[in-house]
Design an enzyme around this catalytic site. Structure first.
Site, PDB file in Angstrom:
ATOM      1  N   ASP A 122     -11.768   0.454   5.165  1.00 19.13           N
ATOM      2  CA  ASP A 122     -11.571  -0.228   6.450  1.00 19.13           C
ATOM      3  C   ASP A 122     -12.801   0.175   7.276  1.00 19.13           C
ATOM      4  O   ASP A 122     -13.815   0.588   6.695  1.00 19.13           O
ATOM      5  CB  ASP A 122     -10.244   0.210   7.103  1.00 19.13           C
ATOM      6  N   LYS A 136      -1.413   2.515   5.705  1.00 18.94           N
ATOM      7  CA  LYS A 136      -2.757   2.661   6.279  1.00 18.94           C
ATOM      8  C   LYS A 136      -3.030   4.140   6.453  1.00 18.94           C
ATOM      9  O   LYS A 136      -2.096   4.943   6.574  1.00 18.94           O
ATOM     10  CB  LYS A 136      -2.827   1.975   7.648  1.00 18.94           C
TER      11      LYS A 136
HETATM   12  N1  GLU Z   1      -8.515  -2.549   5.289  1.00 23.76           N
HETATM   13  C1  GLU Z   1      -8.303  -3.863   4.755  1.00 23.76           C
HETATM   14  C2  GLU Z   1      -7.203  -4.562   5.539  1.00 23.76           C
HETATM   15  O1  GLU Z   1      -7.123  -4.387   6.740  1.00 23.76           O
HETATM   16  C3  GLU Z   1      -8.127  -3.878   3.243  1.00 23.76           C
HETATM   17  C4  GLU Z   1      -7.019  -3.062   2.698  1.00 23.76           C
HETATM   18  C5  GLU Z   1      -6.976  -2.974   1.172  1.00 23.76           C
HETATM   19  O2  GLU Z   1      -7.800  -3.578   0.522  1.00 23.76           O
HETATM   20  O3  GLU Z   1      -6.096  -2.273   0.689  1.00 23.76           O
HETATM   21  O4  GLU Z   1      -6.428  -5.327   5.038  1.00 23.76           O
END
Ligand code: GLU
Length: 453
Positions: free
Chosen positions: A169, A129
């Site tokens: 996100d 992340k």
């Molecule tokens: N931010 C999204 C999550 O919490 C998607 C992450 C992504 O697609 O890599 O899973």
């Protein structure tokens, strides 16, 4: 708070000490530890070679300065993060969050959750992340672009289609991914589509990616209801938030015959007792970049806008069957859970990451409410990102129907994996336990196979 098993307590306490001031990360770890201690009890080899200690220690953490110039010519400084948590299953994968509340602790909690979520999808993706304390609210398009370019100038050296694949996100949508991808392309002089997901359709994006997290959450809720002999048809639903996840969760609820009566943004709540006009809502939010107050104004007398209200309080006035928290972490507390339970809620599925506090989850479990934790229920977003990577790798693009079908299948298999694991551990219907253990064992098995690295 329940006591942690002595099998994992020393590891947890050591992690608290070594990661002080990161309460959300502690909360995410604690929930996983509560479940995983049962897996270790049953299969003691999961305690070998410090698997749990290693899983809690990110493989790499990058923190960097992001300088940019605002429209008034002033130099602004933000902090950028990328926490590459675990790559046992595949390249690091996870979104970027731009929000003023972002700290290293926030990114670590999100990255930690992502490991288990990505594992649950059954796809070859590790967990990561990133993000920044940059506040996109009120910024001009040009400021957003300059910020994204500066952010990527540093990040570019740390990512790649086989290394780490960021996505969106909170605060990062297709516009931001566009500016980030443009800068990456420029810096590397290569059109490496698979380096980011959530791209636009004309430059390597996938159909359904925008809708995927919300759709997936509702598919999961429907599966959960079906396993209890019920369904969304005719159900009254409350959704928190009105961002990307919330909007498409609402759309799918409506398609499956449910009625969404309320949702929220950071300023207030909109309550339409006969059901929200989802099309108008999506238009107001996405095309006009408007607020819920703008939606309520356009909808007229059939809509009630409540400034600074809490969305869960609507359940005190009207019966609510299903709640979908789709805003942000720790937005649904024990009191809210009690209100929902009194209202008659039968299912809760988390579209956001960790939106329910541990006390709220306890209330739901004690009351026998079907409860789907975010790492299972919202995994459709990242799963569709993995489908986007597949399309990029094969230079192909799939139809909406085919991609949505794949998403529905993935959500069903995540549901079944959680349900079967809960059953295996003698706790039928405990999706929290099922998600944590099923997510953990797949990563742990890969880590064991790869040796101490
Ligand atoms: N931010 C999204 C999550 O919490 C998607 C992450 C992504 O697609 O890599 O899973």
């Amino acid at each position: 708070m329940t006591q942690l098993s002595p099998l994992v307590r020393p590891i947890f306490e050591n992690n608290l000490r070594r990661n002080s001031g990161e309460p959300e990360f502690h909360q995410a770890m604690r929930e996983v530890f509560e479940s995983v201690s049962l897996a270790i009890e049953k299969h003691p080899h999961y305690a070998d070679n410090s698997i749990l200690e290693r899983i809690c220690e990110p493989e790499r953490q990058i923190i960097f300065r992001v300088p940019w110039v605002d429209d008034a010519g002033r130099t602004q400084i933000n902090r950028g993060f990328r926490v590459q948590f675990n790559s046992a299953l595949g390249p690091y994968k996870g979104g970027l969050r731009f929000h003023p509340s972002v700290t290293l602790g926030t990114i670590k909690f999100l990255g930690f959750e992502q490991i288990f979520k990505n594992s649950l999808t059954g796809m070859p993706i590790g967990g990561a992340k990133g993000g920044s304390d940059f506040d996109p609210k009120g910024k001009s398009n040009a400021e957003i672009m300059r910020f994204c370019q500066s952010f990527m100038t540093e990040l570019a050296g740390h990512i790649g289609q086989y290394t780490d694949v960021p996505a969106g996100d909170i605060g990062v949508g297709q516009r931001e991914i566009g500016y980030l991808f443009g800068q990456y392309k420029r810096i590397t002089n290569s059109y490496e589509s698979g380096v980011l997901t959530g791209k636009g359709l004309t430059w390597g994006g996938s159909l359904v990616r925008t809708e995927a997290t919300g759709f997936g959450t509702v598919f999961f809720a429907e599966e959960m209801l079906r396993s209890a002999g019920k369904g969304l048809e005719g159900k009254k639903v409350i959704v928190s938030g009105s961002g990307n996840v919330a909007l498409f969760a609402m759309e799918k609820v409506a398609q499956l015959g449910g009625t969404v009566v309320a949702c929220s943004d950071s300023s207030g709540v909109v309550y339409d007792s006969e059901g929200l006009d989802i099309e108008l809502l999506i238009h107001t939010k996405n095309e006009q970049r408007g607020r819920l107050s703008d939606y309520a104004r356009a909808r007229g007398s059939r809509s009630e806008y409540r400034d600074a209200a809490r969305v869960w309080d609507i359940a005190a006035e009207t019966r609510v069957d299903v709640a979908l928290p789709c805003a942000t972490q720790n937005e649904l507390m024990a009191d809210d859970a009690r209100t929902l339970i009194r209202s008659g809620v039968i299912a809760v599925a988390e579209g956001a990451n960790m939106p329910s506090t541990p006390d709220a989850i306890r209330q739901f479990r004690q009351a026998g409410v079907l409860f789907a934790p975010g790492k299972a229920a919202n995994a459709g977003g990242v799963a569709t990102s993995a489908l986007e990577m597949q399309q990029n790798a094969s230079r192909d693009s799939w139809t909406f129907e085919h991609t949505e079908e794949r998403l529905a299948l993935i959500m069903r298999s995540i549901h079944d994996r959680c349900a079967e694991t809960a059953e295996e551990y003698g706790r039928p219907g405990d999706y929290v336990l099922g998600a944590n253990i099923a997510g953990f064992t797949r990563v742990a098995d890969a880590m064991i196979a790869l040796g101490v690295i």
